[in-house]
Enzyme design. Sequence first.
Site, short mmCIF file in Angstrom:
data_model
loop_
_atom_site.label_atom_id
_atom_site.label_comp_id
_atom_site.label_asym_id
_atom_site.label_seq_id
_atom_site.Cartn_x
_atom_site.Cartn_y
_atom_site.Cartn_z
N ARG A 81 29.05 28.50 44.16
CA ARG A 81 27.93 27.56 43.94
C ARG A 81 28.39 26.21 43.37
NH1 ARG A 81 25.13 32.19 42.24
NH2 ARG A 81 23.89 32.95 43.97
N LYS B 84 29.74 12.01 49.68
CA LYS B 84 29.33 12.69 50.91
C LYS B 84 30.44 13.62 51.36
CE LYS B 84 26.53 9.20 53.28
NZ LYS B 84 26.44 8.55 54.58
N GLU C 257 36.77 -0.92 57.51
CA GLU C 257 35.75 -0.68 56.48
C GLU C 257 35.83 -1.76 55.39
OE1 GLU C 257 33.40 1.49 56.84
OE2 GLU C 257 34.21 2.92 58.30
N LYS D 296 31.15 -0.64 47.25
CA LYS D 296 30.60 0.65 47.68
C LYS D 296 30.08 1.42 46.47
CE LYS D 296 30.59 4.48 50.59
NZ LYS D 296 31.25 5.43 51.45
N GLU E 102 21.00 7.36 49.98
CA GLU E 102 20.84 6.56 51.18
C GLU E 102 19.39 6.42 51.63
OE1 GLU E 102 23.91 7.29 54.02
OE2 GLU E 102 22.85 6.28 55.64
N ARG F 20 21.88 1.61 50.56
CA ARG F 20 23.12 2.24 51.01
C ARG F 20 23.26 2.17 52.53
NH1 ARG F 20 25.95 7.94 48.96
NH2 ARG F 20 27.80 7.67 50.28
N VAL G 138 25.96 -0.20 54.18
CA VAL G 138 27.36 0.10 54.48
C VAL G 138 27.51 0.61 55.91
CG1 VAL G 138 27.94 0.57 52.08
CG2 VAL G 138 27.31 2.46 53.60
N ASN G 139 26.39 0.78 56.56
CA ASN G 139 26.44 1.20 57.96
C ASN G 139 26.52 0.03 58.91
OD1 ASN G 139 26.40 4.01 57.67
ND2 ASN G 139 24.25 3.88 57.06
N HIS H 132 28.02 0.42 62.30
CA HIS H 132 28.10 1.86 62.58
C HIS H 132 27.09 2.34 63.61
CE1 HIS H 132 30.82 1.79 59.24
NE2 HIS H 132 30.99 3.09 59.26
N HIS I 165 29.23 4.11 66.04
CA HIS I 165 29.20 5.56 66.15
C HIS I 165 28.98 6.01 67.58
CE1 HIS I 165 28.42 6.98 61.78
NE2 HIS I 165 29.66 7.20 62.16
N HIS J 225 37.79 6.08 64.07
CA HIS J 225 36.50 5.65 63.55
C HIS J 225 36.45 4.14 63.30
CE1 HIS J 225 32.87 5.85 61.07
NE2 HIS J 225 33.53 5.20 60.12
N1 LIG Z 1 32.38 11.13 53.64
C1 LIG Z 1 32.27 9.92 54.07
O1 LIG Z 1 31.50 9.13 53.54
C2 LIG Z 1 33.08 9.49 55.18
C3 LIG Z 1 33.14 8.14 55.53
C4 LIG Z 1 33.97 7.75 56.58
C5 LIG Z 1 34.71 8.68 57.26
N2 LIG Z 1 34.62 9.98 56.92
C6 LIG Z 1 35.38 11.00 57.62
O2 LIG Z 1 36.77 10.75 57.39
C7 LIG Z 1 37.51 11.32 58.44
C8 LIG Z 1 38.56 10.35 58.88
O3 LIG Z 1 39.41 10.09 57.79
P1 LIG Z 1 40.84 9.43 58.00
O4 LIG Z 1 40.71 8.25 58.84
O5 LIG Z 1 41.43 9.27 56.67
O6 LIG Z 1 41.60 10.51 58.91
P2 LIG Z 1 42.57 11.73 58.57
O7 LIG Z 1 42.21 12.40 57.35
O8 LIG Z 1 42.59 12.53 59.81
O9 LIG Z 1 43.97 11.00 58.38
C9 LIG Z 1 44.56 10.29 59.43
C10 LIG Z 1 45.99 10.74 59.70
O10 LIG Z 1 46.87 10.19 58.74
C11 LIG Z 1 47.65 11.20 58.13
N3 LIG Z 1 47.86 10.74 56.77
C12 LIG Z 1 46.95 10.68 55.78
N4 LIG Z 1 47.49 10.08 54.71
C13 LIG Z 1 48.76 9.75 55.03
C14 LIG Z 1 49.81 9.10 54.33
N5 LIG Z 1 49.64 8.60 53.12
N6 LIG Z 1 51.00 8.96 54.96
C15 LIG Z 1 51.17 9.41 56.23
N7 LIG Z 1 50.21 10.01 56.94
C16 LIG Z 1 49.02 10.18 56.33
C17 LIG Z 1 46.82 12.43 58.27
O11 LIG Z 1 47.61 13.59 58.22
C18 LIG Z 1 46.19 12.25 59.61
O12 LIG Z 1 47.08 12.62 60.61
C19 LIG Z 1 36.51 11.66 59.52
O13 LIG Z 1 36.34 13.04 59.57
C20 LIG Z 1 35.23 10.98 59.08
O14 LIG Z 1 34.10 11.68 59.49
C21 LIG Z 1 33.83 10.39 55.92
#
Ligand SMILES: NC(=O)c1ccc[n+]([C@@H]2O[C@H](COP(=O)([O-])OP(=O)(O)OC[C@H]3O[C@@H](n4cnc5c(N)ncnc54)[C@H](O)[C@@H]3O)[C@@H](O)[C@H]2O)c1
Length: 1626
Positions: free
Chosen positions: A132, A154, A196, A256, A266, A270, A273-274, A277, A281, A293
């Site tokens: 939980r 999130k 971003e 942010k 949101e 909030r 920030v979209n 998007h 998206h 993304h």
């Molecule tokens: N929660 C939110 O508000 C929110 C907002 C935007 C995106 N997201 C989510 O985030 C995800 C995308 O995140 P991302 O772009 O970080 O992708 P990711 O986590 O897949 O990382 C990208 C790649 O870089 C590698 N990597 C990460 N850090 C590294 C480092 N320091 N050195 C070398 N390689 C490294 C990872 O292994 C991966 O292969 C999506 O699932 C998206 O939905 C969430």
Amino acid sequence: MTVPTDVDKVSILGKESIHCGFHLIPYIVDTVVKTLPSSTYVLITDTNVAGFHLPAFESEFDQAISKLPAQGRPRFLSLVIPPGETSKSREGKANIEDFLLLHRCTRDTVILALGGGVIGDLVGFVAATFMRGVRFVQIPTTLLAMVDSSVGGKTAIDTPLGKNLIGAFWQPEYIFIDAAFLETLPAREFSNGMAEVVKTAAIWNEDEFIALESRSAALFSAIQTPSANFAGRTKSTRSAAQELLLSVIVGSISVKAHIVTVDERETGLRNLVNFGHTIGHAIEAVLTPSMLHGECVSIGMILEAEVARSMGILGQVGVGRLNRCLKAYNLPVSLNDPRITSLPASKLLTVDRLLDIMRVDKKNSGAQKKIVILSRIGKTYEEKATNVSDEIIAKTLADAVRVVPGTPSKNPVRMATPGSKSISNRVLLLAALGTGTCRLKNLLHSDDTQVMMSALMDLKGASFAWEDGGETLVVKGGGGSLSVPPPGKEIYLGNAGTAARFLTTVCTLVQQASGDATTESAKTTVITGNARMKQRPIGPLVTALRANGSSIDYLENEGCLPLSIAPNGFKGGRVQLAASVSSQYVSSILLCAPYAREEVTLELTGGQVISQPYIDMTIAMMKSFGIEVVREKDADGKLLDVYRIPKGTYKNPEAYSIESDASSATYPLAVAAITGTTCTIENIGSESLQGDARFAKEVLERMGCKVVQTATETTVTGPPKGQLKAPGYIDMEPMTDAFLTASVLAAVAAGPGSVEGNVTRIEGIANQRVKECNRIKAMIDQLAKFGVETKELDDGLEIYGKHISELKQGASVHCYDDHRVAMAFSVLATVVGGTVLEEKRCVEKTWPNWWDDLENKIGIKVEGVELASTVESSASPSGTLEKDPKASVVILGMRGSGKTFIGELAASTLGWPFVDADVYFTEKHQTGVREYVHQNGWPSFRTAETEILKELLSTYPSGHVISLGGGIVETPEARDVLKQYAKKGPVVHIVREVDEVVKYLGEETSRPAYGEPVTDVFRRREPWFLECSNYEFVNYTGVLTSPNGHADTAGGVANGEDYLAGKPLSSVRDEVARFFGHITGQKPNLASNLAKDTRSYFLSLTYPDVTPSLPHIEELTTGVDAVELRVDLLRSPKDIGGFTTYVPPAAYVAEQLAALRRKTTLPIVFTVRTASQGGSFPDGDEKAAFELFNLAVRTGIEYIDVEISWSEKRIKDLSARKGHSQIIASWHDWSGKMKWNSAEVKEKYDTAARLGDIVKIVGKANSLEDNFTLYEFVSKMRAAADSKPFIAINMGVEGQMSRILNSSFSPVTHPLLPSRAAPGQLSFVQIQTALHLIGQLPARRFFIFGNPIAHSMSPTLHNSGFEALGLPYKYEIFETSEVGEEIRAAIASPDFGGASVTIPFKLDIIPLLDALSPEAEAIGAVNTIIPQTKNGSHMLYGDNTDWIGIRESILSRLPSSIKKPEAALIIGAGGTSRAAIYALQNLGVARIYLFNRTRSSAQALVDAFPNAHIELVDELGKWPDDGPAPSVIISTVPASATSVESSSEGLYLPSAIFAPEGGVVIDMAYKPAMTPLLTLAASTPSGKKWNAVKGVEVLLEQGYRQFELWTGRRCPRKVVAQKVWEKYNA
Ligand SMILES: NC(=O)c1ccc[n+]([C@@H]2O[C@H](COP(=O)([O-])OP(=O)(O)OC[C@H]3O[C@@H](n4cnc5c(N)ncnc54)[C@H](O)[C@@H]3O)[C@@H](O)[C@H]2O)c1
């Protein structure tokens, strides 16, 4: 003791929980252990991140824990999971939960999420629900995670139905931002995060945005320079770049955090920030996982900014800044970015699809879509997302626009057009060098101005600020004070040419900063640019400055950037400059000259000064800033190219309004002219410095407009609609760019008072042929769509105006990616209904918001249109619909190119009549062509000739080969007729080298002489031939020489000696048969194994030049079904070596093809492999690629490999024209990441299957298993009823198995090739061996049945063939006395592969067989048995290949002077004669003479072939009275029974049987090699003109065919023939 660390803390939701800095690992562990006491710390990360950073965490935790009291010491656990979005799933979550449960983690556990957004989202969600909810810590390692996903709480996982659909808000205890992690992050991931960061600045903080605009290079260098010794951990050890990076990250996070704090769940704020998007998206949903993304959001931001612009809320300045800023971080800004168009999925980015996806956006309220609307950089229109109608979004997304005609609702219009580029660049520099503050209005925002501003800031030369939401730029001038940038800082200018030239001189003005004088690197200013910039010239300017004493060094290439420029370098005095290349060099010196140490006198040398108006513009502008340049005159008052520039400092005026661009101004003015309304353009008047400002007075006024021009404004009022006058002649030399605007007005200028009726003749614009496109041709072609007639002139064009109501509505204008074409036709569109402008984005070059301005400022409505792919409805990939399958072939070409020769040969191979237009002409006019011209003159002849052309095409529409005179293309009318015909039938251009033609024409007299050099005629007609024909046949007379040293000429007489013993070289006849059979579809030259779905192969030719390989082509192509020419690997001789990517010249490719065609008739696979897919063709050069594909279609290439990354429109267009050729739609992924069971591959497959006839997908195997996944996928696809041939292989050594298993067109190599086309490629023989070993190619036995056969050549023939192909087969002699039990048993055995049947069993065997071929039936004898499996049951099939042996022997040895033998002689009436008759019948020989001693058996033969025209002859050498002498002689009697002595016992052969015209003589007896008949041929004068064929050769020919029937493979003829001859001669 903790390591000293400096962190910046940011507060979120009332808690300072975000800690930012560098090299934080000790700090993180210390903080966590101290402030979050727990029994268990679990760190979860992915394999990529673990590799870099997990050990440091482990050791730090170990140390920290070991310092705690032993009692109740916490545990540290770590879990490493696979990287990538697929981990963010229900399974991924369950795995982590199982891990935690297994390790008995309790509610007090603290989980640390170390990684990118994937780890953060997933681990956060686990933490939210495990027990939980447990405490967790975010340690983001990607920039995206740092600035976005880790902040806000999130968390979520994906499901197959969508991303982030299941999740929770769960705030972490801490978010540790360690910017040093970014040093290991791939650059693309960094850019992804920057999207971003840019977004946040764009909605919230303009200052941040300005920093981002100008600091991209510094930010990249911050992550690309490793920080040694934990530099940056404390403030004192931080570099400037690190400071900058951290401030950008902290700035972004702060925004942010603030927004989240105000609106955690949101509900409103909030939403902001979209930004980017909503559309982003939708794009991401289509392009994931290929695009990231942030990359999709980047495009989304631009499109959403454009939505704001079209709503009239955001100015173009904002859109432009956003655009350039995102580009600076390597982010895509348009759906046309090559990174996107190269993806097959990009085809799915239709407006409807995107709107559909947006419909289910969480932000929507009901059906209304919500978009964050910017009002300017740093500010949004509302404090939440705004409702936007679908119509506006659709318009923004669409590629094309439709202009709704009407009267401008804003009439009278008053507007400014975008600022002039030249003036913008100059004024920026003047104001920066001046003293005081200057407000610049109407500045054009371009890369040049952007770069200039950041360079001037780097030099501390001025400061800039924006006012009015970016509409005004406030420049605070530095008065000429400039300093050398800090050590290591280079000034980066991208590809901004004007900036580079102006700044080169500016940098010589830089003063040595006293403090830095000691440091080595700070001694000079370095200016550099991108790769293209480093090729653009700067030499003349540098030379002039050096000569004046400046110290400037080229750091890379002589004459180009980068430059190292020493300070205090502009001495002044007399400066000489070569000014014939660019006026920008002159302006550069002029602008800086007042700041030189001595007064400058600038002398321009090198003759003609280019673009004087731009020099005058610079001087005029300098005057506005207080410096007056004096141009010197000679004694007679004539102006000299010498300028005197006084010393001084520019004095900035308070404000400077940049003149509008005068070319752009012509469009709104023309709208007023054409619609009968009024338009005023501010900022352009009679004092304008630009030539195009004269357009209103000199063109519009003459067309009937009222024009009022003040010094600074221009107002035009059009006459009532429909009453524009045609002005007759206008010279547009001073305003060439405006001719397009004039042309569209001329199209409707036929009103009262027109000067020469309705004619507008525009001249002085020849330069417009070499602009973005050939603009004159573009106007002619596009005006034609409106039904407007034009005429091209040397120096311009004539337009014949019509009344508006007579113009065709609904035209779809192709804009050639040329902004001026698009804008000009949009003027016409305001009065002609339904006009579509196909490429709306091309206006971005000079007026990005033209369509919005047209709607919002002028008041003409514009709608978005999505173009259906233009060819979609008319073409299907499988070819030519509704065409006559036997449409006649038309032959064109220069006189002397071999039209008649090739045409007759083609007619004979197709079995169609040949029609010679010259002969037809002579018959019709009862006089020869020469005579006719002599009497009536050329014009009359040309008319008559065109009439004949029409007549021929209507009289012989199908089933004929029609050869036309060379001059037929001289008249436009005939060209039109031909072009029309080419839409439904083949028009073949016979191409021959001009030298050969000249040689030939020297001897020819039947046609009138040209009266001009042949080469001139050649040059003139060549483009016309090209334009009128859809195919070309190369009458190759090139470098190839046959083994005996004779050039292998097209028209020459083949003389037997040209051939190796065995199979003759591929002759002209073979190539003519292949080419015409293929293009007419009468006998498409396609690989039958591929069509039959049996294993098929092609050899990849990887030579830069294929000609050296041609002598070995037989050997190289052993076993394969086709040859692949890797066009991208070809290198024309002058270009060999040193290229990474390369576009081979089309002419060179054509030559290579022709050479190859002369040596093999195997189908060719034409492959242009791009660099990103493993080849060396440049990815971006789609145009060049399709030019090559066009060449392939034109030359009758059988298979064209087209990568599906090219644009779908082009592929479909190619498909529509491919005729009987096939398209291999291919996709190659070298990364090793492509998974055969992924949706991505299925999608590629679907696209390829839709676009091609054959699908090819190539991946890379990392393990043997990858081949099985591939195999499973292939099996699934092949199971579909209508599946297409599918080439599926894995590259790499691990992928070899897939090459063995692949069944359609496996690419193979050969040991003789210089290099393999792809790693892991196997040879044909290797694959056969492997197939045998894995049970896919069982051993087989073959026999020869007959008696006596002990000396048969057949075992040698077939066994050497089997061996060469690597087949596990054996051929044995099977001598029996009768067709009995023994034979029955042999042919019933399961390993029976086939048999030859010879004397005396050719008839007796028939009852044992299940079916006979029609040929065996007709001949009444079987010599080949083939076992077959049909519908699961086995059967034995009887065939006869004897006749093929005879036919092939005739064809390969018939002198080319004889197109088709009219008569043939057969000697003897035994079984073999039956095969001979059949062969002659098949060749269409009209009369067959049969000689046999026993007349009765001869008569039996006549009766057996009632359809053949057989005549018995009683004496050899005496032919029927009305009959021609035979040109083929076949003897079927034993050699021992013949003699050349009349007195002898044997059959007497007189020398009179050999007609002096020559022919082929075949002796079927194969012992001895030289029979009496062949000896006679060789020894008599007329016999010497005959080509002799020995019995063994016929045996070989029939054996090849047998071999092919059994194995389904071409027989390796050369090897086999060699072995057979060796045995025979032994
Ligand atoms: N929660 C939110 O508000 C929110 C907002 C935007 C995106 N997201 C989510 O985030 C995800 C995308 O995140 P991302 O772009 O970080 O992708 P990711 O986590 O897949 O990382 C990208 C790649 O870089 C590698 N990597 C990460 N850090 C590294 C480092 N320091 N050195 C070398 N390689 C490294 C990872 O292994 C991966 O292969 C999506 O699932 C998206 O939905 C969430």
